[in-house]
Design a protein around this motif. Structure first.
Motif, PDB file in Angstrom:
ATOM      1  N   GLU A  93     -10.083   4.731  -0.040  1.00 20.10           N
ATOM      2  CA  GLU A  93      -9.962   6.174   0.191  1.00 20.10           C
ATOM      3  C   GLU A  93      -9.825   6.884  -1.206  1.00 20.10           C
ATOM      4  O   GLU A  93      -8.924   6.375  -1.979  1.00 20.10           O
ATOM      5  CB  GLU A  93      -8.810   6.590   0.774  1.00 20.10           C
ATOM      6  N   PRO A  94     -10.755   7.633  -1.630  1.00 16.33           N
ATOM      7  CA  PRO A  94     -11.042   8.312  -3.031  1.00 16.33           C
ATOM      8  C   PRO A  94      -9.695   8.521  -3.389  1.00 16.33           C
ATOM      9  O   PRO A  94      -9.226   8.917  -4.836  1.00 16.33           O
ATOM     10  CB  PRO A  94     -11.903   9.059  -3.046  1.00 16.33           C
ATOM     11  N   HIS A  95      -8.921   9.318  -2.562  1.00 14.15           N
ATOM     12  CA  HIS A  95      -7.278  10.065  -3.114  1.00 14.15           C
ATOM     13  C   HIS A  95      -6.227   9.097  -3.175  1.00 14.15           C
ATOM     14  O   HIS A  95      -5.075   9.596  -3.026  1.00 14.15           O
ATOM     15  CB  HIS A  95      -7.261  11.495  -2.472  1.00 14.15           C
ATOM     16  N   ALA A  96      -6.546   7.889  -2.555  1.00 17.13           N
ATOM     17  CA  ALA A  96      -5.290   7.028  -2.618  1.00 17.13           C
ATOM     18  C   ALA A  96      -4.778   6.687  -3.927  1.00 17.13           C
ATOM     19  O   ALA A  96      -5.361   6.539  -4.920  1.00 17.13           O
ATOM     20  CB  ALA A  96      -5.486   5.773  -1.648  1.00 17.13           C
ATOM     21  N   VAL A  97      -3.299   6.805  -3.971  1.00 14.80           N
ATOM     22  CA  VAL A  97      -2.612   6.619  -5.227  1.00 14.80           C
ATOM     23  C   VAL A  97      -1.553   5.442  -4.778  1.00 14.80           C
ATOM     24  O   VAL A  97      -0.993   5.175  -3.803  1.00 14.80           O
ATOM     25  CB  VAL A  97      -1.816   7.779  -5.810  1.00 14.80           C
ATOM     26  N   LEU A  98      -1.024   4.750  -5.685  1.00 10.77           N
ATOM     27  CA  LEU A  98      -0.047   3.839  -5.841  1.00 10.77           C
ATOM     28  C   LEU A  98       1.126   4.410  -6.161  1.00 10.77           C
ATOM     29  O   LEU A  98       1.526   5.125  -7.095  1.00 10.77           O
ATOM     30  CB  LEU A  98      -0.165   2.475  -6.609  1.00 10.77           C
ATOM     31  N   ASP A  99       2.167   4.560  -5.176  1.00 13.03           N
ATOM     32  CA  ASP A  99       3.580   5.562  -5.352  1.00 13.03           C
ATOM     33  C   ASP A  99       4.679   4.316  -5.269  1.00 13.03           C
ATOM     34  O   ASP A  99       4.995   4.176  -4.016  1.00 13.03           O
ATOM     35  CB  ASP A  99       3.315   6.741  -4.335  1.00 13.03           C
ATOM     36  N   ARG A 100       5.451   4.243  -6.232  1.00 16.34           N
ATOM     37  CA  ARG A 100       6.477   3.164  -6.183  1.00 16.34           C
ATOM     38  C   ARG A 100       7.616   3.680  -5.215  1.00 16.34           C
ATOM     39  O   ARG A 100       8.273   2.976  -4.621  1.00 16.34           O
ATOM     40  CB  ARG A 100       7.063   3.053  -7.567  1.00 16.34           C
ATOM     41  N   GLU A 101       7.749   5.002  -5.083  1.00 12.53           N
ATOM     42  CA  GLU A 101       8.947   5.857  -4.269  1.00 12.53           C
ATOM     43  C   GLU A 101       8.559   5.512  -2.992  1.00 12.53           C
ATOM     44  O   GLU A 101       9.409   5.521  -1.932  1.00 12.53           O
ATOM     45  CB  GLU A 101       9.100   6.880  -4.705  1.00 12.53           C
ATOM     46  N   ARG A 102       7.158   5.253  -2.354  1.00 16.06           N
ATOM     47  CA  ARG A 102       6.751   4.965  -1.127  1.00 16.06           C
ATOM     48  C   ARG A 102       6.727   3.645  -0.643  1.00 16.06           C
ATOM     49  O   ARG A 102       7.074   3.137   0.332  1.00 16.06           O
ATOM     50  CB  ARG A 102       5.635   5.763  -0.793  1.00 16.06           C
ATOM     51  N   LYS A 103       6.107   2.900  -1.675  1.00 19.55           N
ATOM     52  CA  LYS A 103       5.994   1.325  -1.320  1.00 19.55           C
ATOM     53  C   LYS A 103       6.078   0.507  -2.609  1.00 19.55           C
ATOM     54  O   LYS A 103       5.196   0.809  -3.616  1.00 19.55           O
ATOM     55  CB  LYS A 103       4.674   1.309  -0.663  1.00 19.55           C
ATOM     56  N   GLU A 104       7.031  -0.182  -2.893  1.00 22.57           N
ATOM     57  CA  GLU A 104       7.193  -0.824  -4.345  1.00 22.57           C
ATOM     58  C   GLU A 104       6.564  -2.275  -4.359  1.00 22.57           C
ATOM     59  O   GLU A 104       6.599  -2.819  -5.451  1.00 22.57           O
ATOM     60  CB  GLU A 104       8.714  -0.818  -4.735  1.00 22.57           C
ATOM     61  N   LYS A 105       6.202  -2.741  -3.160  1.00 24.09           N
ATOM     62  CA  LYS A 105       5.571  -4.155  -3.252  1.00 24.09           C
ATOM     63  C   LYS A 105       4.746  -4.217  -2.100  1.00 24.09           C
ATOM     64  O   LYS A 105       4.756  -3.832  -0.840  1.00 24.09           O
ATOM     65  CB  LYS A 105       6.794  -5.266  -2.934  1.00 24.09           C
ATOM     66  N   TYR A 106       3.543  -5.176  -2.372  1.00 25.31           N
ATOM     67  CA  TYR A 106       2.611  -5.443  -1.349  1.00 25.31           C
ATOM     68  C   TYR A 106       2.512  -6.940  -1.293  1.00 25.31           C
ATOM     69  O   TYR A 106       2.345  -7.391  -2.134  1.00 25.31           O
ATOM     70  CB  TYR A 106       0.974  -4.964  -1.845  1.00 25.31           C
ATOM     71  N   ASP A 107       2.754  -7.438  -0.142  1.00 29.33           N
ATOM     72  CA  ASP A 107       2.797  -8.743   0.066  1.00 29.33           C
ATOM     73  C   ASP A 107       1.233  -9.168   0.755  1.00 29.33           C
ATOM     74  O   ASP A 107       1.371  -8.673   2.046  1.00 29.33           O
ATOM     75  CB  ASP A 107       3.747  -9.321   1.273  1.00 29.33           C
ATOM     76  N   LEU A 108       0.446  -9.615  -0.027  1.00 32.41           N
ATOM     77  CA  LEU A 108      -0.656  -9.845   0.526  1.00 32.41           C
ATOM     78  C   LEU A 108      -1.160 -11.397   0.594  1.00 32.41           C
ATOM     79  O   LEU A 108      -0.312 -12.401   0.012  1.00 32.41           O
ATOM     80  CB  LEU A 108      -2.014  -9.360  -0.563  1.00 32.41           C
ATOM     81  N   TYR A 109      -2.294 -11.865   0.977  1.00 31.54           N
ATOM     82  CA  TYR A 109      -2.659 -13.411   0.806  1.00 31.54           C
ATOM     83  C   TYR A 109      -4.125 -13.426   0.447  1.00 31.54           C
ATOM     84  O   TYR A 109      -4.820 -12.274   0.726  1.00 31.54           O
ATOM     85  CB  TYR A 109      -2.602 -13.878   2.299  1.00 31.54           C
ATOM     86  N   VAL A 110      -4.432 -14.148  -0.438  1.00 35.69           N
ATOM     87  CA  VAL A 110      -5.915 -14.545  -1.124  1.00 35.69           C
ATOM     88  C   VAL A 110      -6.258 -15.693  -0.323  1.00 35.69           C
ATOM     89  O   VAL A 110      -5.587 -16.822  -0.064  1.00 35.69           O
ATOM     90  CB  VAL A 110      -5.613 -14.836  -2.512  1.00 35.69           C
ATOM     91  N   THR A 111      -7.601 -15.786   0.058  1.00 31.42           N
ATOM     92  CA  THR A 111      -8.242 -16.734   1.039  1.00 31.42           C
ATOM     93  C   THR A 111      -9.496 -17.187   0.027  1.00 31.42           C
ATOM     94  O   THR A 111     -10.148 -16.142  -0.402  1.00 31.42           O
ATOM     95  CB  THR A 111      -8.807 -16.296   2.106  1.00 31.42           C
ATOM     96  N   ALA A 112      -9.626 -18.484  -0.376  1.00 29.42           N
ATOM     97  CA  ALA A 112     -10.735 -18.877  -1.031  1.00 29.42           C
ATOM     98  C   ALA A 112     -11.529 -19.643   0.157  1.00 29.42           C
ATOM     99  O   ALA A 112     -11.124 -20.405   0.919  1.00 29.42           O
ATOM    100  CB  ALA A 112     -10.156 -20.088  -2.104  1.00 29.42           C
ATOM    101  N   THR A 113     -12.830 -19.484   0.127  1.00 30.09           N
ATOM    102  CA  THR A 113     -13.961 -19.739   1.077  1.00 30.09           C
ATOM    103  C   THR A 113     -14.880 -20.261   0.493  1.00 30.09           C
ATOM    104  O   THR A 113     -15.631 -19.632  -0.698  1.00 30.09           O
ATOM    105  CB  THR A 113     -14.295 -18.649   2.133  1.00 30.09           C
ATOM    106  N   ASP A 114     -15.456 -21.645   0.774  1.00 31.70           N
ATOM    107  CA  ASP A 114     -16.714 -21.975   0.180  1.00 31.70           C
ATOM    108  C   ASP A 114     -17.801 -21.941   0.758  1.00 31.70           C
ATOM    109  O   ASP A 114     -17.506 -21.045   1.944  1.00 31.70           O
ATOM    110  CB  ASP A 114     -16.784 -23.565  -0.160  1.00 31.70           C
ATOM    111  N   LEU A 115     -19.090 -22.209   0.581  1.00 26.44           N
ATOM    112  CA  LEU A 115     -20.212 -21.805   0.809  1.00 26.44           C
ATOM    113  C   LEU A 115     -20.496 -22.461   2.286  1.00 26.44           C
ATOM    114  O   LEU A 115     -21.389 -22.071   3.232  1.00 26.44           O
ATOM    115  CB  LEU A 115     -21.532 -22.003   0.081  1.00 26.44           C
TER     116      LEU A 115
END
Length: 192
Positions: A93-115
């Motif tokens: 979304e073009p108007h999305a921002v990172l706001d620490r007062e709303r969310k201070e941490k993002y717990d994501l996962y990274v996936t590595a996929t081969d061909l």
């Protein structure tokens, strides 16, 4: 003693090269999980500082060792990861921002996929660092105080209280000042 005669043996030598073809049988693997940080309110395209760099190892060879990365988890739509493992703030979304007062941490996962679609995942925690982007707010409206004329110097008149939504630390420290009207008859403690 007579020697027996043997027929002479003729030998021919040929060099044969055997090439072992690689099957895509190795799963790309990560050696660790990752932590990154980015300041709040940054523009899209800003890199997330991740140390060490995100990298998966695939022990296959050639095209079988080519790895593509993807991000998942709540908030992953705010970030993108490139083929070299670099992560950037890239909101859908073009108007999305990172706001620490709303969310201070993002717990994501990274996936590595081969061909060959073999894959594995690891964790990426992105911390949003605070900027001094919130003004202090008084916890009350205008105050009206009646002060008897017989009050002695140093008498406590009232206590005002303000809070700052920025993170604990220097960005949320508040100092108080009287900016008008006191004619040096009323003093305020800068801290309390």
């Amino acid at each position: 003693m007579l020697e027996e005669s043997r027929p002479s043996t003729k030998v021919s030598v040929s060099e044969v090269t055997v090439e072992v073809l690689d099957l895509n049988d190795e799963v790309p693997t990560f050696r660790q999980s990752y932590k990154g940080s980015v300041k709040e309110n940054v523009p899209p395209g800003t890199p997330v500082l991740v140390h060490p760099s995100i990298s998966a190892v695939d022990n296959d060879s050639g095209n079988n060792s080519v790895v593509h990365y993807s991000l998942g988890g709540s908030g992953s739509e705010l970030f993108a990861i490139s083929e070299n493992g670099a992560v950037v703030f890239s909101p859908q979304e073009p108007h999305a921002v990172l706001d620490r007062e709303r969310k201070e941490k993002y717990d994501l996962y990274v996936t590595a996929t081969d061909l060959g679609n073999l894959s594995s995942s690891t964790y990426l925690t992105i911390t949003v660092e605070d900027e001094n982007d919130n003004a202090p707010v008084f916890q009350h409206g205008p105050l009206f105080v009646l002060l008897p004329e017989t009050s002695k110097p140093g008498t406590k008149v009232i206590q005002v209280i303000a809070h700052d939504a920025d993170a604990k630390g220097i960005n949320s420290e508040i100092e108080y000042y009287i900016t008008s009207g006191s004619k040096n008859d009323i003093r305020i403690d800068r801290i309390t």
